[in-house]
Design a protein around this motif. Sequence first.
Motif, short mmCIF file in Angstrom:
data_model
loop_
_atom_site.label_atom_id
_atom_site.label_comp_id
_atom_site.label_asym_id
_atom_site.label_seq_id
_atom_site.Cartn_x
_atom_site.Cartn_y
_atom_site.Cartn_z
N TYR A 5 5.29 -15.81 9.24
CA TYR A 5 4.29 -15.41 10.22
C TYR A 5 4.91 -14.79 11.48
O TYR A 5 4.17 -14.39 12.38
N LEU A 6 6.23 -14.74 11.57
CA LEU A 6 6.87 -14.25 12.78
C LEU A 6 6.95 -12.73 12.80
O LEU A 6 7.12 -12.09 11.77
N LEU A 7 6.83 -12.19 14.01
CA LEU A 7 7.03 -10.77 14.21
C LEU A 7 8.51 -10.48 14.42
O LEU A 7 9.32 -11.39 14.61
N ARG A 8 8.85 -9.23 14.41
CA ARG A 8 10.25 -8.86 14.62
C ARG A 8 10.67 -9.21 16.04
O ARG A 8 10.01 -8.86 17.01
N GLY A 9 11.77 -9.93 16.16
CA GLY A 9 12.26 -10.34 17.47
C GLY A 9 11.59 -11.57 18.04
O GLY A 9 11.90 -11.98 19.16
N GLU A 10 10.68 -12.19 17.30
CA GLU A 10 9.96 -13.38 17.77
C GLU A 10 10.75 -14.63 17.38
O GLU A 10 11.28 -14.73 16.28
N HIS A 11 10.78 -15.61 18.28
CA HIS A 11 11.56 -16.83 18.05
C HIS A 11 10.65 -18.06 18.19
O HIS A 11 9.79 -18.11 19.07
N THR A 12 10.86 -19.03 17.32
CA THR A 12 10.05 -20.24 17.33
C THR A 12 10.53 -21.20 18.42
O THR A 12 11.72 -21.31 18.71
N VAL A 13 9.57 -21.89 19.02
CA VAL A 13 9.85 -22.92 20.01
C VAL A 13 9.49 -24.29 19.44
O VAL A 13 10.25 -25.24 19.59
N VAL A 14 8.34 -24.38 18.78
CA VAL A 14 7.88 -25.63 18.16
C VAL A 14 7.31 -25.30 16.80
O VAL A 14 6.49 -24.38 16.66
N VAL A 15 7.73 -26.04 15.79
CA VAL A 15 7.15 -25.96 14.44
C VAL A 15 6.94 -27.39 13.96
O VAL A 15 7.91 -28.14 13.81
N THR A 16 5.69 -27.78 13.72
CA THR A 16 5.45 -29.17 13.38
C THR A 16 4.17 -29.32 12.56
O THR A 16 3.26 -28.50 12.66
N ARG A 17 4.13 -30.39 11.77
CA ARG A 17 2.89 -30.85 11.15
C ARG A 17 2.25 -31.88 12.07
O ARG A 17 2.82 -32.27 13.08
N ARG A 18 1.05 -32.33 11.69
CA ARG A 18 0.42 -33.43 12.41
C ARG A 18 1.18 -34.73 12.12
O ARG A 18 1.87 -34.86 11.11
N HIS A 19 1.04 -35.67 13.01
CA HIS A 19 1.67 -36.98 12.83
C HIS A 19 1.12 -37.67 11.58
O HIS A 19 -0.03 -37.47 11.19
N TRP A 20 1.97 -38.50 10.96
CA TRP A 20 1.56 -39.17 9.73
C TRP A 20 0.36 -40.09 9.94
O TRP A 20 -0.33 -40.46 8.98
#
Length: 223
Positions: A5-20
């Motif tokens: 889902y990232l665009l060119r030059g885009e960087h992730t800061v947070v990637v997470t699922r919901r808590h268990w």
Amino acid sequence: MAERYLLRGEHTVVVTRRHWVKLTGPAVAVTLALALTLWVAASGTVGNGLNLVLVLLGVVAAWAGWRWLEWRKEWFIATDRRLLRTYGILTQRVAMMPLAKVTDMSYDRSILGRLLGYGQFVMESAGQDQALSEITFVPDPDEKYQAMCETIFGREISDPGEDGVHWEDGYDDDQVRDEGRHWEPVDRSQLPYDWEWVGEEARGARAATRRRVAVDPDPTPLR
């Protein structure tokens, strides 16, 4: 997962699922249905009673399995440009909000959330995208909140013009001249009455003065 889902030059800061803890309800329902089935079987009940309990166990197990798949497929992604939420099993959906639209972000943790390690983010934006207005059951919320706030609100404010000079650096006529940029002299009487002048009056015997104008890309008036 996030790379698709990232665009060119885009960087992730947070990637997470919901808590268990979001799966606590389905887990409790399956446990109760299984306990009921074992109790009915141990009591010697046969025929329609046992069949009904088995059907109930199957329905609860199917519902819990569906909720688990929803949990597996749902992601919250924060990049240096956007906020995204991906969800859906049969149909994959992606909700997106540019960081520029985020006007405020609050962070809530209940007593149970502090004990189990989850929290809730509430975002306010110009468009109020409902899919991203509340992100609940965020694991390790302290670190994620700090990272997101630094990305959203910790940026250096720059002049929206094309000269690349920051407003906080001030206006330096010599710097503009050295960079080879040319400013067109404008007489004060030719400008709208509500414009304010930036900087000191023109030096020496100059009959005209110069002014930098910041063009707001969003003309919506402030409330």
